[in-house]
Design a protein around this motif. Structure first.
Motif: not given
Length: 220
Positions: A101-108
């Motif tokens: 949750p500390k890092r961005r997680f994209t649709v890609a």
């Protein structure tokens, strides 16, 4: 002789609507001896399509299924001998607890993991069940969206933030007319993200529905 199946079952709906239980029930039925004999398959496995369930520790309110056994390795690392996070009623589940949750997680990123899981399931002569409530996750798989992996550019966003909403829309209309036709012209977050993509790549957003490449929580 085994059937050459390339099927994908999709279950889409809101949280707490019974999607997960239905997916497990279908998977159990497809794993029965009768289904094996009738359809020539070895069962089914489930891929979560939920933008909250991908995050570790985000259990309350996300509708995560309680695992039978939890795998110490992470499917996203490719290091796990069993390429799923956990099982529920003996059914493997993918794309749950794959991101911090500390890092961005994209649709890609989701698309890559889900596609990898689907291919793995097909190789086992099983049917993948895509189950969740995040429409863009599901669309990225079903429509095979071409998603540009454009990381956030803080300096560019700060510059765009200085423009009014109308100015952002007019700028997008000039750079990417097709995207401007279907975007919410009053939504600054989406306007800035669309401009960020076209400015950084030099190309229009590849799909008209591609409005949330960057999840809401990742926008400032």
């Amino acid at each position: 002789m085994e059937h050459d199946i390339k099927k994908l079952i999709v279950i889409l709906g809101p949280t707490a609507s019974g999607k997960s239980d239905l997916a497990v029930e279908i998977a159990l039925r497809l794993g029965s001896g009768q289904a094996r004999k009738k359809y020539g398959i070895n069962g089914a496995e489930i891929i979560s399509a939920d933008s909250r369930q991908v995050y570790k520790g985000m259990d309350i309110g996300s509708g995560k299924i309680t695992p039978d056994t939890k795998n110490s390795s992470n499917f996203s690392t490719g290091q796990a001998k069993k390429k799923y996070i956990f099982t529920h009623k003996g059914i493997p589940h993918y794309c749950i607890d794959v991101a911090s949750p500390k890092r961005r997680f994209t649709v890609a990123q989701y698309q890559k993991l889900a596609q990898k899981a689907i291919k793995s399931i097909w190789r086992q002569n099983k049917v993948p069940i895509l189950c969740g409530g995040t429409g863009l996750y599901i669309q990225s798989i079903v429509d095979d969206l071409v998603i540009p992996e454009v990381p956030p550019d803080a300096k560019l966003r700060a510059k765009l933030e200085k423009l009014s909403t109308d100015e952002l829309f007019e700028k997008l209309k000039k750079l990417d007319p097709r995207r401007a036709e279907n975007i919410d012209r009053h939504n600054r977050r989406r306007l800035i993200r669309a401009l960020e993509i076209v400015i950084k790549t030099g190309k229009p957003v590849p799909a008209p529905s591609f409005a949330e490449v960057c999840p809401r929580q990742n926008m400032p």
